[in-house]
Scaffold this active site. Structure first.
Site, short mmCIF file in Angstrom:
data_model
loop_
_atom_site.label_atom_id
_atom_site.label_comp_id
_atom_site.label_asym_id
_atom_site.label_seq_id
_atom_site.Cartn_x
_atom_site.Cartn_y
_atom_site.Cartn_z
N GLU A 21 0.83 -1.20 0.00
CA GLU A 21 0.00 0.00 0.00
C GLU A 21 0.87 1.26 0.00
O GLU A 21 0.64 2.17 -0.79
CB GLU A 21 -0.94 0.01 1.21
CG GLU A 21 -1.95 -1.12 1.21
CD GLU A 21 -1.45 -2.42 1.84
OE1 GLU A 21 -2.29 -3.30 2.05
OE2 GLU A 21 -0.26 -2.55 2.13
N HIS A 27 -12.33 -5.82 7.08
CA HIS A 27 -11.42 -6.75 6.41
C HIS A 27 -11.86 -8.14 6.84
O HIS A 27 -11.60 -8.55 7.96
CB HIS A 27 -9.98 -6.45 6.87
CG HIS A 27 -8.94 -7.12 6.08
ND1 HIS A 27 -8.45 -8.36 6.38
CD2 HIS A 27 -8.28 -6.70 4.98
CE1 HIS A 27 -7.52 -8.68 5.51
NE2 HIS A 27 -7.39 -7.70 4.64
N THR A 28 -12.56 -8.84 5.98
CA THR A 28 -13.15 -10.11 6.39
C THR A 28 -12.47 -11.28 5.70
O THR A 28 -11.97 -11.17 4.58
CB THR A 28 -14.66 -10.15 6.07
OG1 THR A 28 -14.83 -9.95 4.68
CG2 THR A 28 -15.40 -9.09 6.85
N ARG A 29 -12.45 -12.38 6.38
CA ARG A 29 -11.93 -13.63 5.86
C ARG A 29 -12.81 -14.75 6.38
O ARG A 29 -13.56 -14.55 7.33
CB ARG A 29 -10.49 -13.87 6.36
CG ARG A 29 -9.49 -12.87 5.83
CD ARG A 29 -8.12 -13.24 6.32
NE ARG A 29 -7.15 -12.33 5.74
CZ ARG A 29 -5.87 -12.47 5.89
NH1 ARG A 29 -5.38 -13.48 6.59
NH2 ARG A 29 -5.05 -11.61 5.35
#
Length: 126
Positions: free
Chosen positions: A76, A103-105
């Site tokens: 980034e 921020h999903t997993r």
């Protein structure tokens, strides 16, 4: 995101081993980073925490987001350094005090870097 003129930023929930990470904002300007990992990065932000206008992309045709060649966690920063400065960032989400992106997993959330005591100056619901 829709009102991004150049590069905008906002908090991200469930990232970096914390409940959230966010740009620190004073008087409408980004002045630092509330993060669980390497706050010394030029842009200590997850890729889910910023948007870039198409005009900026088109005006920087050599800017690239490197999949290889960047140090871990520096992709980034390596990308954003090519197109903007911290001073030019546009804070969104009520001056970066609201989490609107997660921020999903498909795994259990890791909060290993979450401090035992609240260290942020803002109380954010995640």
């Amino acid at each position: 995101m829709r009102t991004t003129r150049k590069v905008s930023v906002w908090p991200v929930g469930l990232v970096g081993g914390r409940r959230y990470e966010r740009p620190l904002v004073e008087n409408g300007k980004v002045v630092g980073w509330y993060t669980g990992w390497r706050a010394d990065r030029p842009f200590a932000i997850d890729m889910a925490g910023f948007a870039v206008s198409l005009q900026v992309i088109l005006s920087h045709p050599k800017a690239v987001f490197k999949r290889r060649g960047s140090q871990p966690g520096m992709q980034e920063s390596d990308f954003l350094k090519q197109i903007t400065t911290v001073e030019e960032l546009e804070p969104k989400a009520n001056n970066c005090t609201k989490v609107l992106v997660w921020h999903t997993r498909t795994e259990k959330v890791n909060l290993a870097n979450e401090p035992k005591y609240h260290l942020d100056t803002v109380n954010i619901e995640v």
